[in-house]
Design an enzyme around this catalytic site. Structure first.
Site, short mmCIF file in Angstrom:
data_model
loop_
_atom_site.label_atom_id
_atom_site.label_comp_id
_atom_site.label_asym_id
_atom_site.label_seq_id
_atom_site.Cartn_x
_atom_site.Cartn_y
_atom_site.Cartn_z
N HIS A 1 0.82 -1.21 0.00
CA HIS A 1 0.00 0.00 0.00
C HIS A 1 0.86 1.27 0.00
O HIS A 1 0.56 2.24 -0.68
CB HIS A 1 -0.91 0.01 1.23
CG HIS A 1 -2.10 -0.88 1.11
ND1 HIS A 1 -2.87 -0.94 -0.03
CD2 HIS A 1 -2.65 -1.77 1.98
CE1 HIS A 1 -3.84 -1.81 0.15
NE2 HIS A 1 -3.74 -2.33 1.36
N CYS B 1 26.60 0.57 -33.62
CA CYS B 1 26.18 0.58 -32.21
C CYS B 1 27.24 1.18 -31.31
O CYS B 1 27.17 1.06 -30.09
CB CYS B 1 25.83 -0.84 -31.75
SG CYS B 1 27.17 -2.02 -31.95
#
Length: 833
Positions: free
Chosen positions: A460, A790
């Site tokens: 919660h 890359c």
């Protein structure tokens, strides 16, 4: 409104009266058949209704939770979503209860005082006063008789049948608000007398301090929120397990996964944040295709406590056994079944859901005990990218745990040990506690950040921190011991799953980028991405896939053990064996840990861009980097220049390393064949010669990864002068090139990129390097094969990216923070600016 005028409050009893609820319900009956009218009329005037007679349209009658349970019982039974039965009291019963002795008017008057919303002590006093008044009033006879009749139907009159009694508010579980944990839940309620007591306590819990504060902050009129009690037969999860799951990723809003948490015993430990639970990610698209293993990620929680039934009713916390802590609380089959249920529930409702589940320890059967809309991550705008970045790393790391949210906060520490100390908390402080629950909500909204010893990402407290937009580090273990009142700290939750608390108030930046309506560009943009915990976030950037996924990140940061140490486990010193066993808890054996962790990390990366391609570069550690892993010094040579030494393809076929390389291939085969990620391609680094290219392809074939079979593509990292001179010949063995501009630059220019003495000469834009790049691109294009880049260059230099695009390269693979700036530079608009 937050506070009604005095004139409206004098007539507020009408909003608590039975006539209002009855009239609203009866208005819906026009046009229905006589039978339907009779049924709805009965429901509109009932004090209690069986869950199996309810549906989503009944929120006004019985609140969100009861209506949702009824909807699932009636609407999802054929979809194999089992929900325990029970009954619900009604909002009408609640309003009639409060109408007794003018209590409704009295409550309304107390809540009119604006001071209670600014003064925590005043809020606590008023909340307690209201709750005591509710507990002092007896139930009306009609409600008591109705509860007794329904209890006897469900329990058969057996006083030993256990029930869960939960709140169900008429403003609860709506798509734009989460009332999770705002009211009370009672477990293992046995016998009718205890049931009556707990129902009344649930009624009173509509006026807990946190619930009053929450409604006020979100402009819910207290008068218009009514409460029902959901009375549900309990699942015997005290001998099994339970937890919470979401039909998306709670931190990023990524919609293609189900996020599942689990712990031993009753589920309140997970919901309330008492334990650090096990965590799992299941991937929806491969689940839908019938994948044998849709689990793309998992984390073993400590699970130090569990909640079980107390003798005579109620529940209690007990310590878990060592075996329970070291093993998963649910099986892979359980994870798959739960994910399938979550997908069915989400499909039925039409929006992402937050679900509580339980596993019966006696029968092994899984049940859904709650479902409600997910109200935070699902509302995040995917067209807007907000990013926080720590600029100053001078502070010592003090505490780490699970990150909630992706923000950074800083301030002065305030350590609280109980909710009674809330009045001490000041706006902008960092709240530190053993655990927080919704009782703390009135001060959580004032905090710059939250740090707890206990709790997982679905408790919660985490839900509320997320909803408030506050960074939180939960489950740190020892924050209350390591942090002291007055300490200045920075709480960083922007770097993946791990949240870190640093000493000092450090500088950070917040950037917001609009991803909508990006202009067209002449080249594909892919991502350089190695960290699986950031994949679901960065995968939502505009991209054509992942052009570089480095296995070294997972091996170094997630596993941390040399593969040879795992293969030679029985021969290792005892101290080293114990360290390895500690890291590999939850897995069948140390080798399985290595293979499965590589597979899970790769799968998370692949999932983030699925079905677009992901090019996975197999390991390219140098000997000094391998030596830094646990057990590494036992197996690695000393090299004068590891940069051009025993690395990449040169290791793969070598007898000293081949067995280690084959573990990587086992993981890749698992990812593609078992987990269903056919978008995964392989990349081979540092291929010096054609003989190496031939040998590596043979090893791939021997391990079930033959190029071209089942669509597998194998790329080569073009990064050596030999790759440039023999580009056409190398393409006989590979499906294309991915250019590694870092190594290509240093080897073309003859310098060590790690040496500060020559760093100023390192430049991917040097004419010799550009000539090499141009040749590689033209050769691949002439053969009709893929060519991308890359290396770091295009991320650092937009002009270099533009040059590569002009050369006809297929894709630029960029670091995530360079995607939008480079995209704009490559567009006509960006190029002219």
């Amino acid at each position: 409104s937050k506070s009604s005028s005095s004139s409206s409050s004098k007539s507020s009893s009408s909003s608590f009266s039975s006539s209002s609820s009855r009239q609203n319900a009866l208005r819906k009956l026009r046009g229905q058949s006589a039978t339907a009218v009779e049924v709805e009329t009965k429901k509109a005037t009932a004090m209690c209704i069986p869950l199996d007679e309810l549906c989503n349209k009944d929120v006004e009658l019985v609140g969100g939770k009861s209506a949702s349970l009824g909807e699932m019982i009636s609407g999802l039974a054929s979809a194999s979503v089992p929900v325990p039965g029970g009954f619900s009291t009604t909002a009408l019963a609640y309003r009639q209860f409060l109408a007794q002795d003018g209590l409704a008017d009295e409550i309304d008057q107390l809540l009119q005082d604006p001071e209670i919303y600014e003064n925590v002590a005043k809020l606590q006093k008023v909340g307690k006063q209201i709750r005591e008044k509710i507990l002092d009033i007896p139930f009306q006879a009609e409600l008591e008789q109705a509860m007794l009749m329904e209890w006897e139907k469900v329990s058969g009159g057996d006083e030993n049948v256990a029930f869960a009694v939960r709140s169900s508010a008429t403003a609860e579980d709506l798509p734009d608000a989460s009332f999770a944990g705002q009211q009370e839940t009672y477990l293992n309620v046995r016998g009718k007398e205890e049931l009556f007591i707990k129902v009344k306590e649930v009624f009173a819990s509509l006026f807990t301090d946190r619930a009053i504060s929450y409604r006020h902050d979100r402009d819910f009129d207290h008068n218009k929120v009514a409460l029902a009690a959901t009375i549900q037969k309990m699942v015997r999860s005290e001998t099994g397990s339970s937890g919470v799951m979401f039909s998306l990723d709670t931190e990023t809003g990524f919609r293609d996964v189900v996020f599942i948490t689990s712990a031993w015993g009753l589920g309140e430990t997970v919901v309330g944040g008492t334990v650090n639970p096990d965590e799992f990610y299941a991937f929806k698209p491969t689940l839908a295709k019938g994948s044998r293993n849709p689990i793309v990620g998992r984390n073993l929680g400590s699970k130090k406590l569990k909640m079980v039934y107390s003798e005579g009713g109620g529940s209690e916390l007990v310590e878990t056994s060592e075996s329970e802590r070291e093993h998963w609380s649910i099986s892979d089959d359980d994870v798959t079944q739960l994910a399938e249920m979550a997908v069915e529930i989400e499909k039925h409702y039409g929006f992402p859901v937050d679900i509580e589940w339980a596993k019966d320890g006696d029968t092994g059967k899984l049940y859904i005990v709650q479902a409600r809309p997910e109200t935070v991550a699902s509302r995040r705008k995917t067209s807007v990218k907000e990013e926080f970045k720590l600029l100053d790393r001078s502070g010592d790391e003090l505490v780490s745990g699970r990150a909630v949210g992706n923000k950074i906060g800083k301030g002065t520490v305030r350590t609280l040990s109980s909710v009674e100390q809330m009045a001490e908390f000041k706006e902008g402080e960092v709240l530190v506690a053993d655990m927080t629950d919704p009782d703390w909500e009135p001060i959580m909204k004032k905090a710059a950040a939250i740090v707890t010893n206990r709790g997982g990402r679905t408790c919660h407290a985490a839900i509320i921190a997320r909803e408030l937009g506050i960074p939180a580090v939960v489950g740190s273990g020892d924050a209350t011991e390591r942090l002291s009142d007055g300490d200045e700290v920075t709480v960083v939750c922007s770097e993946g799953d791990t949240g870190t608390v640093y000493k000092g108030e450090l500088d950070f930046e917040r950037t917001v980028e609009d991803l909508s309506n990006l202009p067209d560009i002449p080249v594909k943009i892919m991502l350089n991405l190695a960290n699986p915990s950031r994949a679901f976030e960065y995968g939502q950037l505009p991209n054509a896939g992942i052009g570089l996924a480095r296995l070294e990140f997972v091996i170094n940061n997630v596993i941390g053990i040399h593969p040879k140490a795992l293969l030679s486990f029985d021969k290792l010193p005892e101290e080293l064996r114990n360290k390895i066993l500690d890291r590999s808890k939850g897995y069948a054996d140390p080798v399985s840990f290595y293979v499965d962790k590589i597979a899970e990390g790769t799968a998370q990366l692949a999932a983030s861009v699925y079905p677009r391609r992901i090019i996975v570069r197999l390991s390219d550690f140098k000997s000094n980097e391998y030596k830094s892993l646990l057990g590494g010094p036992l197996f690695e040579p000393d090299e004068e220049n590891p940069m051009i030494g025993f690395r990449g393809a040169g290791r793969y076929a070598d007898p000293a390393f081949r067995e280690c390389f084959e573990l990587e291939l086992m993981a890749m085969k698992k990812v593609r064949d078992e987990m269903g990620f056919d978008n995964v391609e392989l990349m081979i680094p540092f291929v010096r010669t054609l003989d190496m290219a031939r040998e590596v392809n043979d090893i791939l074939k021997e391990n079930g990864l033959e190029r071209g079979t089942n669509g597998l593509k194998v790329q080569m990292m073009a990064e050596l002068p030999s790759n440039v001179f023999m580009a056409d010949e190398f393409l006989d063995y590979f499906d294309g090139f991915s250019i590694g501009s870092n190594d290509l630059t240093q080897l073309t220019l003859g310098l060590d990129r790690d040496s500060g003495l020559v760093a100023k000469h390192f430049d991917e834009r040097a004419p010799a390097v550009k000539k090499a790049l141009s040749h590689i691109i033209k050769t691949a294009k002439a053969r009709g094969k893929y060519v991308g880049i890359c290396g770091q260059g295009p991320s650092d230099f937009p002009d270099f990216a533009k040059w590569l695009s002009d050369q006809g390269i297929d894709s630029l693979s960029l670091n995530p923070d360079s995607v939008i700036p480079t995209w704009m530079h490559l567009s006509d608009k960006g190029g002219d600016s």
